[in-house]
Scaffold this active site. Structure first.
Site, PDB file in Angstrom:
ATOM      1  N   SER A  39       8.761   8.593 -79.288  1.00  0.00           N
ATOM      2  CA  SER A  39      10.499   8.842 -79.190  1.00  0.00           C
ATOM      3  C   SER A  39      10.620  10.546 -79.385  1.00  0.00           C
ATOM      4  O   SER A  39      11.605  11.159 -79.252  1.00  0.00           O
ATOM      5  CB  SER A  39      10.890   8.643 -80.313  1.00  0.00           C
ATOM      6  OG  SER A  39      10.379   8.474 -81.801  1.00  0.00           O
TER       7      SER A  39
ATOM      8  N   LYS B 107      14.028  17.288 -83.793  1.00  0.00           N
ATOM      9  CA  LYS B 107      14.513  16.662 -83.148  1.00  0.00           C
ATOM     10  C   LYS B 107      15.905  16.176 -83.648  1.00  0.00           C
ATOM     11  O   LYS B 107      15.853  16.723 -85.579  1.00  0.00           O
ATOM     12  CB  LYS B 107      13.305  15.614 -83.545  1.00  0.00           C
ATOM     13  CG  LYS B 107      13.303  14.715 -82.601  1.00  0.00           C
ATOM     14  CD  LYS B 107      12.030  13.043 -83.368  1.00  0.00           C
ATOM     15  CE  LYS B 107      11.782  11.937 -83.078  1.00  0.00           C
ATOM     16  NZ  LYS B 107      11.394  10.568 -82.996  1.00  0.00           N
TER      17      LYS B 107
ATOM     18  N   SER C 245       5.317   8.615 -82.437  1.00  0.00           N
ATOM     19  CA  SER C 245       6.463   9.571 -81.761  1.00  0.00           C
ATOM     20  C   SER C 245       5.984  10.824 -81.456  1.00  0.00           C
ATOM     21  O   SER C 245       6.669  11.131 -80.986  1.00  0.00           O
ATOM     22  CB  SER C 245       7.200   8.898 -82.137  1.00  0.00           C
ATOM     23  OG  SER C 245       8.236   7.857 -82.043  1.00  0.00           O
TER      24      SER C 245
END
Ligand code: GLN
Length: 462
Positions: free
Chosen positions: A128, A51, A152
């Protein structure tokens, strides 16, 4: 995993990227790194996505923000370093909601991520860690690292029909993870296969002296000691999770899942954690307050792209530069400052802290295992695990998500209603598809630090 499979994954990336916008940057040396790497390491031939709020050398770290478009870290995050040392090749940095704020993957400066489960329509991948879940679902990587502050890792895993594991708070080092809300931030692992999650976790579940919140060695020993291998488990279903507006079809799927567990021999009990109903206000009071202080470093001097317009024009310091934040992040800054200002501090921030503690104590009370951090010794008639749905529904289309969000910005916040309680209590939680290939997750949580109980259980039923 064979080298051939790994190379095929890397080769598929440009095509998948065009369709789903999974990555913010791609490692063009991945193929060569795979060919050069030793085949004998713990995670040899595994391809990963990271990420883009976790720093690594060689590729930019943008956090999905215009503020950091050209930022490149001079060092690797501890978790990235551990993975590389174990033979993992990083395919690229995955797209995300800016600074981890969002639940649909639509708040990225680099555009929304599309859900690979729906190749013919534009459906949200969840957020996210949207790019991380999409990368796994599309087969671009074997696993991906995400971060989970309020859900997330688990929500995108649910929407993309893959597994998403959020370990207990403090187990994986946050050194090199760009902080969103540091009392909640956790690095998590997304994969299709529980055995990969376990192998990866084994490598990065380590004390790190560089992270002051990393769980110490002594506590880790205590954590191993509370784990007991049990064939028949007592599993609690928090009643507060059942009262939300879930449609009948999903309720039925959940019922079938419970029946499956009973057939295996597990015992199911209704449990109650009354504070669960307060989790959204607690989370949205505490997390923006922490975020405000973390985001203050992006001033165009220490970090952040400085705006062309002078920052001191009209006597306003930083305003043009701070405009490089997207709307969602700016909203959170206002909310966080409001919660911390002198008139509201006591009534909002302090109250939320007290309510968080109350919730943690209520979680403690329902578990059979003791809590290695609190004084709680375990409830003899308590449960080993709790389960509930990860999301209130399957993923919406991008259009309907944006429409709901524009009618009220807080609509988006409701998506995490099931995931936030475990974040606030720091509990280890795994989201897995409720049935094969169905983009609706069921989450399994255990007492703090009993991550093994969650992983063992999942291993047994998958
Ligand atoms: N959707 C939640 C938020 O926007 C959770 C995000 C996260 O876990 N990073 O804060």
């Amino acid at each position: 995993m064979s080298l051939k499979t790994a190379l095929a994954r890397i080769k598929s990336i440009p095509g998948l990227q065009k369709r789903f916008n999974i990555f913010i940057s791609v490692n063009h040396g991945a193929e060569r790194q795979l060919q050069d790497s030793s085949p004998e390491l713990a995670l040899s031939n595994l391809v990963a996505g990271v990420k883009d709020n976790i720093v690594m050398k060689g590729l930019p770290t943008t956090c999905g923000s215009r503020m950091l478009v050209d930022y490149e870290s001079p060092y690797d995050a501890s978790c990235v370093q551990e993975l590389r040392d174990a033979g993992v090749v990083i395919a690229g940095k995955t797209n995300l909601d800016e600074f981890g704020m969002g639940s649909g993957g639509v708040h990225s400066y680099f555009g929304p991520v599309l859900n690979p489960m729906y190749p013919n329509s534009k459906v949200v991948a969840g957020g996210s860690s949207s790019g991380s879940a999409a990368a796994v679902a599309a087969g671009a990587v074997d696993f991906a690292l995400g971060t989970d502050t309020g859900g997330s890792v688990r929500l995108p895993a649910s929407y993309c029909a893959v597994l998403g594991f959020k370990p207990s708070y403090g187990r994986i080092s946050r050194f090199g993870v760009v902080a969103y809300a540091q009392s909640l931030d956790t690095v998590g692992i997304i994969a299709k296969d529980i055995s990969i999650i376990r192998r990866v976790f084994k490598v990065i579940d380590k004390y790190d002296p560089k992270d002051p919140t990393s769980l110490g060695v002594g506590y880790r020993k205590k954590a191993s000691a509370i784990f007991r291998k049990r064939d028949k488990l007592r599993i609690g279903v928090p009643q507060e999770f059942l009262q939300q507006s879930i449609c009948d079809q999903y309720k039925d799927l959940f019922q079938q899942f419970i029946e499956k567990l009973m057939r295996i021999g597990h015992e199911i009990y209704p449990v109650s954690i009354p504070s669960i109903k307060d989790s959204l206000p607690i989370y949205y009071t505490l997390s923006p307050a922490e975020a405000v202080s973390n985001l203050s470093r992006f001033d165009g001097v220490r970090y952040g792209t400085r705006n062309d317009i002078s920052d001191i024009e009209n006597g306003v310091l930083f305003a043009p530069t701070r405009n490089n934040f997207g709307r969602e992040v700016q909203d959170r800054i206002i909310l966080g400052n409001y919660n911390l200002c002198s008139e509201t501090f006591k009534n909002n921030y302090v109250k939320a802290q007290k309510l968080r503690l109350q919730m943690m104590n209520q979680f403690d009370e329902i578990f059979r295992d003791s809590n290695i951090l609190s004084n709680f010794k375990g409830n003899e008639s308590g449960v080993d695990l709790i389960i509930g749905l990860t999301a209130t529904s399957t993923p919406p289309t991008i259009n309907s998500f944006l429409k709901a969000e524009s009618s009220s910005p807080t609509n988006e916040y409701l998506n995490d209603v099931f995931t936030m309680p475990m974040s606030l209590a720091g509990l280890p939680t795994l989201s897995m598809p409720i049935a094969k290939e169905i983009p609706l997750g069921v989450q399994i949580a255990a007492q703090y630090a009993n991550d093994n109980a969650v992983l063992e259980f999942a291993d047994g039923i998958l």
